[in-house]
Design a protein around this motif. Structure first.
Motif, PDB file in Angstrom:
ATOM      1  N   LEU A 133      -5.358   3.825   0.281  1.00  0.00           N
ATOM      2  CA  LEU A 133      -5.195   3.083   1.531  1.00  0.00           C
ATOM      3  C   LEU A 133      -6.523   2.589   2.087  1.00  0.00           C
ATOM      4  N   HIS A 134      -7.552   3.394   1.969  1.00  0.00           N
ATOM      5  CA  HIS A 134      -8.807   2.987   2.607  1.00  0.00           C
ATOM      6  C   HIS A 134      -9.522   1.894   1.814  1.00  0.00           C
ATOM      7  N   ARG A 135      -8.882   1.500   0.689  1.00  0.00           N
ATOM      8  CA  ARG A 135      -9.437   0.395  -0.096  1.00  0.00           C
ATOM      9  C   ARG A 135      -8.567  -0.859   0.008  1.00  0.00           C
ATOM     10  N   ARG A 183     -11.272  -8.536  -0.653  1.00  0.00           N
ATOM     11  CA  ARG A 183     -12.570  -8.416  -1.325  1.00  0.00           C
ATOM     12  C   ARG A 183     -13.059  -9.743  -1.887  1.00  0.00           C
ATOM     13  N   THR A 222      -4.542   8.248   1.383  1.00  0.00           N
ATOM     14  CA  THR A 222      -5.791   7.709   1.923  1.00  0.00           C
ATOM     15  C   THR A 222      -6.721   7.168   0.839  1.00  0.00           C
ATOM     16  N   ALA A 225      -6.184  -3.826   2.448  1.00  0.00           N
ATOM     17  CA  ALA A 225      -5.958  -4.438   3.763  1.00  0.00           C
ATOM     18  C   ALA A 225      -4.548  -4.973   3.861  1.00  0.00           C
TER      19      ALA A 225
END
Lengths: 451, 451
Positions: free
Chosen positions: B71-73, B25, B68, B75
């Motif tokens: 996880l989806h936030r 980010r 999730t 890398a």
């Protein structure tokens, strides 16, 4: 394809020193090719400059055979060479357009690794990867993976079918736009666009997700070479390119018609699968020169290597006790490969060949189409195969490398180009685009489209 | 090494977007690094120009975790990135000197594949390959390979021990001069210099021969990171480089003394194994600037990601029901990771931290040595670690990439160089030569030497 003449697809099938069984002994051959990376960089750059669709690498997870007497005189039996995925990945970094097809066996691998490596190669190359799916039929490979013998034919194909489905399912983990990577909101991927496979089958249990983003080509191109009935069915259902070995145009046409005819029942168009037979070209300015070149390399076959080739092709028949320049004797039947054994013996009888003549007869292209002639003769025959339903293109198997590839590029390709049969520039950026293959739609999108 | 001042060995440990949990980010981070090959080419070329010994790639054969929401936030949890061997092989083709260490797990692989791929990478790179041997301790990986859970600790290490021996045995298939490739006599390899492994052990049955010639380095460099007792024994017996995580110089010294002390019983010298702790450097022209930079990236941690990190480190403790800016509550014990859970809670109590403060405290280097300061401060501490028995070098873990690597190269490296602590030119052509590691002698030669 509309409005443009259908053109040949060409692969450069690169055995390290070349395809002829004695290639490495040729004065022009790069004898250490199997561990000479610069050699492959040269070949890849020649092939790319010549606009080949792809480079094809065969593979064996073990030496092919264990008869040291013959093996230590050959470079063509996976004695010592690069592992294809590492090699092609390195070549991807020094090329821009040519595709890379690596062979990997479903018999002694895990689908998660294979899905991941080929997806990774597809990203590294910007969409130029293909997987040649094979099954392993050699005990010498099985012995390197905890098994006493290779899987039986039916089990091998059963495993291969499921393996291919798992790999394709893993490649569909992510949709094209799964990754917003939005720094502001902090959303790296969109969970709705992640699809967990959760496969539980007879041979494999694989949950997923695949931890590589969707491949630039959607899926790497799926290549196969099976010629048995289960092999052809697997190809009809899943393959996009099929390599095949035929010595005559009639055989090639029959295979072509058979395989293309199987596509419809899987909802596939005839053009969704390209058939590319192997061609072993020995090129001379005159027919006599080509013949002379061929004999020069034939003369380099050590009798032990020739006999070992016959033993391999006949399922183990040992002719070493008979005079090599005498007739092929009547022999007791062996357990393995009866039909191939009969083919060999029939050939010997029909043409009245000695043992030496028999191995010389089969040593060159080892089952592939062997053509010894002038560039015009070779181009003529390629054109005939291409235009009369025997091939969509060819996998070119140079007798020895690098010169055999140069010869083809300098002498045969210009003739094909002049006839409008081969490209002068790449049509696209990906292997799929150049082969004229459609990009597989993600199932979630296909479902939306169908609603 | 005689006559030359002992110098630091340096690795560039390249997580795709950087090591900080919120790295992707950061405004300067390459958010799509996990599938951006050009990004890695840039990093490899920076690191090589700066004379790093090696690039190090971690790996996971599956995403790390399945929550999730978090996880989806992120890398950094193997969500979507390159497979390391394909990536490093491609990078080998566009570099000349830097080494490449790829992680590969012994838990879900076959030793024949691993031996072959790393030998192949060693040939492609001209002797610059290393294998970071790890065992897999995540069920999320196990689920991709037909298992419901990962192997228990003891079995994992038992398997790893045997795996390492099989791989090293396969690498010894060929002697240095096994391949006369004599075109005249037709001898491709010398059968007396081919050594068939014929391994039959508890976990593996592998016959050999390996079908790649002896690696340019003899063996690719063997790297490990285990810190448990079986991990340290395996390292003492087989590893040549050990990566390790210590937050204080005292811990690092204790580990260093312990591991170096175990070498003698395996007949190895202290210098046969290099210990390289991780370092997570946040670099500013002033201490205040460094601190500000650190806070800038810390502020990017989404609370869900922070809580998930605490859950991961504590064996599953869920703090999401408590006020994030309130105190860390007393908690029931969980089944997993009791000691790590206690460490976290003790830390929270000792420093009187809120939940948010606790995850910020551990989010940066995730267990590695984190140093926020000026180039001089960082160089001073590296020198102290290096000179007082805590390290032979470091694995540099930039907070975000590519800028974190540029910062280290531009600001810290010149200071180390001026003190004579780091090279200005590569000493050799291979990774082994640069690390100052000896080339393993083939056992057949060692036997002759001992006679």
């Amino acid at each position: 394809m509309t409005g443009r003449q259908r053109q040949l697809k060409l692969g450069a099938f690169l055995y390290p020193t070349g395809h002829h069984i004695a290639a490495w002994r040729h004065p022009d051959a790069q004898a250490d090719a199997g561990s000479n990376f610069a050699h492959y960089v040269e070949l890849a750059q020649i092939a790319e400059a010549a606009k080949f669709d792809l480079i094809f690498m065969a593979d064996g997870v073990g030496t092919r055979g264990a008869d040291t007497e013959a093996l230590h005189r050959t470079a063509t039996r996976y004695v010592a060479q690069f592992e294809p995925i590492t090699l092609l990945s390195a070549l991807a970094a020094v090329t821009k357009n040519i595709g890379f097809v690596a062979t990997a066996s479903t018999s002694f691998n895990e689908p998660y690794h294979i899905a991941r490596k080929f997806a990774s190669l597809d990203h590294i190359s910007g969409g130029r990867a293909g997987w040649n799916l094979v099954t392993s039929s050699s005990d010498h490979e099985a012995h390197n993976f905890g098994r006493d013998e290779h899987y039986a034919h039916a089990e091998r194909y059963d495993r291969a079918e499921e393996f291919a489905d798992v790999v394709r399912g893993l490649w569909d983990t992510w949709e094209e736009d799964s990754f917003p990577r939005d720094k502001e909101s902090g959303i790296y991927f969109d969970p709705e666009k992640q699809h967990i496979l959760n496969h539980r089958g007879k041979h494999f249990k694989v949950r997923g997700p695949l931890n590589v983003a969707r491949a630039p080509q959607g899926h790497p191109v799926l290549v196969q070479a099976g010629s048995s009935d289960p092999g052809k069915e697997l190809a009809a259902r899943t393959a996009e390119v099929v390599f095949t070995a035929h010595q005559t145009i009639d055989d090639a046409r029959a295979f072509y018609a058979d395989l293309k005819g199987r596509l419809a029942k899987y909802g596939r168009a005839r053009d969704d699968l390209k058939i590319m037979p192997g061609i072993f070209p020995v090129i001379g300015r005159t027919e006599a020169e080509a013949q002379e070149k061929f004999e020069q390399i034939q003369d380099l076959i050590h009798p032990v290597v020739g006999l070992s080739l016959l033993a391999g092709m006949s399922g183990g028949v040992d002719l070493s006790q008979y005079p090599i320049d005498g007739p092929v004797p009547d022999l007791p039947e062996t357990n393995g490969g009866k039909s191939r054994q009969k083919l060999l013996l029939d050939l010997a009888r029909r043409e009245n060949l000695t043992i030496r003549q028999l191995y010389l007869r089969v040593a060159g292209a080892r089952g592939h189409w062997q053509i010894v002639g002038t560039p015009v003769q070779i181009a003529d025959q390629m054109e005939e195969w291409f235009k009369t339903g025997a091939a969509d293109g060819f996998n070119v198997m140079p007798p020895h490398l690098p010169v055999g590839l140069y010869d083809f590029v300098e002498h045969v390709l210009p003739k094909l180009r002049r006839r409008g049969l081969f490209r002068s520039e790449y049509e696209g950026k990906t292997l799929r685009e150049n082969l004229g293959l459609r990009v597989p739609q993600h199932p979630a999108r296909a479902a939306v489209a169908a609603e």
